[in-house]
Design an enzyme around this catalytic site. Structure first.
Site, mmCIF file in Angstrom:
data_model
loop_
_atom_site.group_PDB
_atom_site.id
_atom_site.type_symbol
_atom_site.label_atom_id
_atom_site.label_comp_id
_atom_site.label_asym_id
_atom_site.label_seq_id
_atom_site.Cartn_x
_atom_site.Cartn_y
_atom_site.Cartn_z
ATOM 1 N N SER A 6 11.498 -2.976 1.367
ATOM 2 C CA SER A 6 10.267 -2.447 1.948
ATOM 3 C C SER A 6 9.624 -3.495 2.843
ATOM 4 O O SER A 6 10.271 -4.092 3.681
ATOM 5 C CB SER A 6 9.322 -1.973 0.840
ATOM 6 O OG SER A 6 8.191 -1.340 1.377
ATOM 7 N N HIS A 7 8.325 -3.760 2.644
ATOM 8 C CA HIS A 7 7.635 -4.738 3.482
ATOM 9 C C HIS A 7 7.633 -6.116 2.852
ATOM 10 O O HIS A 7 6.987 -7.026 3.323
ATOM 11 C CB HIS A 7 6.200 -4.287 3.740
ATOM 12 C CG HIS A 7 5.403 -4.068 2.493
ATOM 13 N ND1 HIS A 7 5.540 -2.938 1.733
ATOM 14 C CD2 HIS A 7 4.483 -4.829 1.873
ATOM 15 C CE1 HIS A 7 4.724 -3.007 0.693
ATOM 16 N NE2 HIS A 7 4.079 -4.150 0.747
ATOM 17 N N ASP A 35 6.550 -1.579 9.367
ATOM 18 C CA ASP A 35 7.018 -2.448 8.298
ATOM 19 C C ASP A 35 8.531 -2.349 8.125
ATOM 20 O O ASP A 35 9.213 -1.644 8.874
ATOM 21 C CB ASP A 35 6.284 -2.164 6.988
ATOM 22 C CG ASP A 35 6.694 -0.852 6.356
ATOM 23 O OD1 ASP A 35 7.125 0.060 7.092
ATOM 24 O OD2 ASP A 35 6.579 -0.719 5.122
ATOM 25 N N ASP A 49 10.686 -0.943 6.033
ATOM 26 C CA ASP A 49 11.405 0.315 5.791
ATOM 27 C C ASP A 49 10.835 1.468 6.601
ATOM 28 O O ASP A 49 11.230 2.612 6.413
ATOM 29 C CB ASP A 49 11.429 0.660 4.301
ATOM 30 C CG ASP A 49 10.055 0.926 3.720
ATOM 31 O OD1 ASP A 49 9.066 0.444 4.299
ATOM 32 O OD2 ASP A 49 9.960 1.596 2.681
ATOM 33 N N ASP A 99 7.822 2.981 6.860
ATOM 34 C CA ASP A 99 6.872 3.996 6.405
ATOM 35 C C ASP A 99 5.413 3.631 6.677
ATOM 36 O O ASP A 99 4.528 4.456 6.484
ATOM 37 C CB ASP A 99 7.075 4.323 4.921
ATOM 38 C CG ASP A 99 6.813 3.139 4.004
ATOM 39 O OD1 ASP A 99 6.601 2.021 4.501
ATOM 40 O OD2 ASP A 99 6.829 3.341 2.769
ATOM 41 N N ARG A 100 5.144 2.402 7.143
ATOM 42 C CA ARG A 100 3.759 2.024 7.427
ATOM 43 C C ARG A 100 3.627 1.580 8.880
ATOM 44 O O ARG A 100 4.614 1.211 9.523
ATOM 45 C CB ARG A 100 3.289 0.917 6.477
ATOM 46 C CG ARG A 100 3.318 1.376 5.019
ATOM 47 C CD ARG A 100 2.696 0.354 4.071
ATOM 48 N NE ARG A 100 3.331 -0.934 4.195
ATOM 49 C CZ ARG A 100 2.689 -2.062 4.466
ATOM 50 N NH1 ARG A 100 1.384 -2.054 4.681
ATOM 51 N NH2 ARG A 100 3.333 -3.207 4.534
ATOM 52 N N LYS A 121 5.170 8.231 3.374
ATOM 53 C CA LYS A 121 4.452 7.737 4.538
ATOM 54 C C LYS A 121 5.432 7.700 5.704
ATOM 55 O O LYS A 121 6.636 7.552 5.514
ATOM 56 C CB LYS A 121 3.909 6.322 4.279
ATOM 57 C CG LYS A 121 2.943 6.235 3.121
ATOM 58 C CD LYS A 121 2.425 4.818 2.939
ATOM 59 C CE LYS A 121 3.447 3.894 2.316
ATOM 60 N NZ LYS A 121 3.676 4.161 0.888
#
Length: 531
Positions: free
Chosen positions: A92-93, A262, A264, A266-267, A363
């Site tokens: 992720s982030h 980010d 992955d 999603d943000r 997201k």
């Protein structure tokens, strides 16, 4: 019954995604990971015996990004293929690389994160696994779209299907937005200049394919679009600190719209010309106020809006003015997903740079940026002009968050207990605090609890809230009280409707907080927090 055991020893923290796909009686696992990760997953596909039955698990990969997928694309493909779920392997982030953080997440058939009821059952079943089998010699060419067949022990044949996740995701977006209008915005005769920073996360190839190739935005405006195992040595978190290269470039005035994503995908963070920052809480509110600019919502209508509890009340102001249903949920996208599955929610957001809608159950960073582009194309104004018009119409929530990490756990717990003693005193609600010519009256003082309107489940102790009569708030959340110390998060949300005062800097400490601190009985606990 079957299980999948995933060996992630050599994934180097890079986000990859797996999908469990069901077609009739056949069960298939659809996997998207790096080439090395792909080998590991295939080597570790397992089964266990139950009641003398075995169900085949066969993988499915995506070649588009050398095997990896964005989290929004995973949700999209799960829904498109009507999969039974997805196993997501992602940093992720969080920092990537062999020493970075790495996690495993399970998404259900709706494409969203599994609720606690399911993850609890998975954990319980995991404790009863007695054996697993591996096939270390299986080699799959993930560069070719289509199906490949293998003989694996008694499971003959086993089918591995290669799909193009970027195209699947792009196809979904074409059905949501007016691509003709967006193309005119970024590549027409009077086009704006766009700068997008993928921060060496997975969303880079999606940006290149959709924004640059299909919509025609200049390719030299897309930066850090090659996914890297260590995210280029940087922290792929789309905020003013970690996306400083984008911030500094936007301050120069060359670009009209900037965005960062980010690891992955999603943000997102949105910036206007000269580095004008759009607070994530404001971002979802602006999309809500202009939601009919997006064709998808013209077709579906707006079922409801939602935000996580710590997120500012900017969305509440829009919902009230436009008479839309609003839900305030605990932090966690699964709460939004439950509302979406029940047909109660269309648009939602979190203060941690997450925005999305019911087109998927995660997201979606690139979706949010295309939503902003749709608003720009429709209104023919700059990001800053749109934001300031919004504040003039709905008022402004000056919002900021302070994170205090590795705090002594005992002291953090003492602070919370003292706050609770003060806040839960019957005399606290109704108290008034003043600052200059303004007065703040306590309307709500509680530890936030949420009753899900869909399944009736209750989530308690989600954070201490002091809510004032004008909507301004002070929120405390405590987490991680283990040996590494606690994290205390303090959220300040100050509502202002005076046109002469709405253009200040939100990062400047709100003027009203010091005066509230100087008044008993909150002073002691608040001082502890600021120390």
């Amino acid at each position: 019954m079957y299980k999948v055991i995933i060996n992630n020893e050599t994934t180097k923290g890079q986000g990859g995604n797996a999908l469990l796909h069901s077609t009739g009686s056949d069960q298939r696992i659809c996997k998207c990971g790096t080439r090395r990760m792909a080998g590991n997953i295939l080597h570790s596909i397992t089964y266990i015996k139950k009641r003398h039955r075995r169900k085949l698990i066969s993988p499915l990969f995506s070649p588009s990004l050398d095997g990896i997928m964005s989290t929004p694309a995973v949700s999209c493909v799960i829904r498109k293929l009507k999969a039974v779920g997805g196993i997501i392997l992602t940093a992720s982030h969080n920092p990537g690389g062999p020493n970075g953080d790495f996690g495993i997440k399970y998404n259900i058939a709706s494409g969203g994160p599994a609720p606690e009821g399911i993850t609890d059952k998975i954990f319980q079943i995991s404790k009863s696994i007695t054996e697993y089998h591996i096939c270390p010699d299986l080699k799959v060419d993930i560069s070719k779209i289509g199906k490949q067949t293998f003989n694996v022990d008694t499971f003959k044949p086993m089918t591995v299907e290669i799909v193009d996740s970027v195209e699947a995701y792009a196809e979904m977006l074409r059905g949501i937005f007016d691509f003709h209008a967006l193309k005119g915005l970024v590549s027409g005769s009077n086009h704006i200049k766009v700068r997008l920073d993928a921060m060496h996360g997975v969303v880079g190839p999606y940006v290149k394919k959709i924004v640059c190739e299909e919509l025609g935005a200049a390719a030299d405006g897309a930066f850090n679009c090659v996914p890297k195992e260590d995210f280029g040595g940087h922290h792929p978190d789309p905020n003013l600190t970690y996306a400083s290269d984008l911030v500094n470039a936007m301050k120069g005035g060359e670009y009209d719209l900037g965005a960062a994503f980010d690891g992955d995908g999603d943000r997102n963070m949105v910036l206007g010309k000269h580095g004008f920052f759009v607070n994530p809480s404001d971002s979802v509110a602006v999309i809500a106020a202009n939601i009919t600019c997006i064709p998808y919502f013209q077709k579906t209508g707006v079922k409801g809006l939602a935000r996580s509890m710590p997120t500012s009340g900017a969305l509440d102001n829009v919902a009230k003015a436009l008479k839309m249903n609003l839900y305030e949920t605990p932090t966690g996208w699964k709460f939004f997903g439950n509302l979406m599955d029940a047909g109660k929610l269309s648009l939602c957001g979190e203060e941690s740079f997450g925005t999305g809608s019911d087109h998927i159950r995660e997201k979606d960073g690139l979706w949010a940026v295309l939503a902003w582009m749709s608003i720009l194309a429709h209104r023919k104004q700059s990001v800053e002009e749109i934001m300031k018009d919004h504040w003039n119409k709905f008022g402004r929530n000056f919002f900021t968050r302070y994170d205090y990490e590795e705090v002594d756990s005992d002291k953090a717990n003492t602070m919370i207990k003292e706050l609770e003693a003060t806040m839960f005193d019957k005399s606290f609600v109704g108290q008034k605090f003043s600052s200059g010519d303004k007065s703040y009256e306590v309307a709500v003082s509680d530890n936030f609890a949420y009753t899900d309107p869909v399944d009736g489940s209750v989530s308690k102790n989600q954070g201490l809230r002091i809510v004032f009569s004008d909507g301004s708030r002070i929120i405390f959340r405590l987490s991680g009280t283990g040996s590494a110390g606690a994290t205390v998060r303090l959220y300040i949300d100050s509502y202002e409707k005076d046109p002469a005062k709405i253009y200040g800097d939100a990062q400047v400490r709100p003027e009203w907080l010091p005066d509230i601190q100087s008044q008993e009985p909150l002073v002691k606990s608040l001082r502890i927090a600021h120390k």
